[in-house]
Design a protein around this motif. Structure first.
Motif, PDB file in Angstrom:
ATOM      1  N   ARG A  83      -1.166  28.059   0.817  1.00 11.25           N
ATOM      2  CA  ARG A  83       0.026  27.795   1.631  1.00 11.25           C
ATOM      3  C   ARG A  83       0.613  26.412   1.307  1.00 11.25           C
ATOM      4  O   ARG A  83      -0.115  25.445   1.148  1.00 11.25           O
ATOM      5  N   GLU A  90       4.331  33.264   1.869  1.00 10.88           N
ATOM      6  CA  GLU A  90       4.451  34.584   2.485  1.00 10.88           C
ATOM      7  C   GLU A  90       5.012  35.615   1.513  1.00 10.88           C
ATOM      8  O   GLU A  90       4.537  36.747   1.456  1.00 10.88           O
ATOM      9  N   GLN A  94       2.730  38.736   0.268  1.00  9.53           N
ATOM     10  CA  GLN A  94       3.175  40.078   0.648  1.00  9.53           C
ATOM     11  C   GLN A  94       3.458  40.941  -0.580  1.00  9.53           C
ATOM     12  O   GLN A  94       3.032  42.097  -0.650  1.00  9.53           O
TER      13      GLN A  94
END
Length: 155
Positions: A83, A90, A94
């Motif tokens: 992160r 994200e 994903q």
């Protein structure tokens, strides 16, 4: 600890053909994941293993799809995304997760999921199977791929 409750698997993967697709970012973590996958595949008796490196985790699904289409018995996908301060985390997590799931469902070839999605480098190192790590996600992904091949044979 997320590894709590993990199964203890005894696997006979002799005769299986496996491709390990690994991202290149975060060299120390990736080296640990690859070593774990190699150890687990060797312990299971898998001798035909091919390794392919791709730039990052986003590229794992396309390489896994190509590997699955080549007639192998299983694919092991290894990567790490840490992160940062933007939504990039994200999007990559994903896309890689959905892409790898799609490869397995579309081709019927098991894909061992060894994509670490961590908040910081310490979490990634703790899951990389390195000396002092509490988990070995590379080995777990390889074991899952072999175990799934064997389970599908029984269906």
């Amino acid at each position: 600890m997320s590894g709590a409750g993990a199964p203890s698997l005894t696997l006979d993967g002799s005769g299986l053909r496996v491709v390990v697709v690994a991202a290149s970012w975060h060299t120390t973590v990736m080296d640990g994941l690859l070593d774990g996958a190699r150890r687990a595949l060797g312990k299971a008796g898998v001798t035909e293993v091919r390794e392919v490196r791709v730039p990052g985790s986003f590229e794992l699904p396309v390489a896994a799809a190509k590997a699955a289409a080549s007639g192998v018995d299983a694919v092991v996908a290894l990567g790490v995304v840490i992160r940062g301060g933007t939504p990039h985390f994200e999007y990559v997590c994903q896309a890689a997760t959905q892409g790898l799931s799609s490869v397995a469902l579309t081709t019927g070839v098991p894909v061992g999921f060894g994509l670490l999605t961590c908040d910081d480098e310490a979490q990634a190192l703790d899951r990389a199977g390195l000396p002092g790590s509490s988990e070995d996600k590379g080995a777990e992904a390889a074991e899952a791929a072999v175990a799934t091949v064997l389970a599908l044979r029984d269906l």
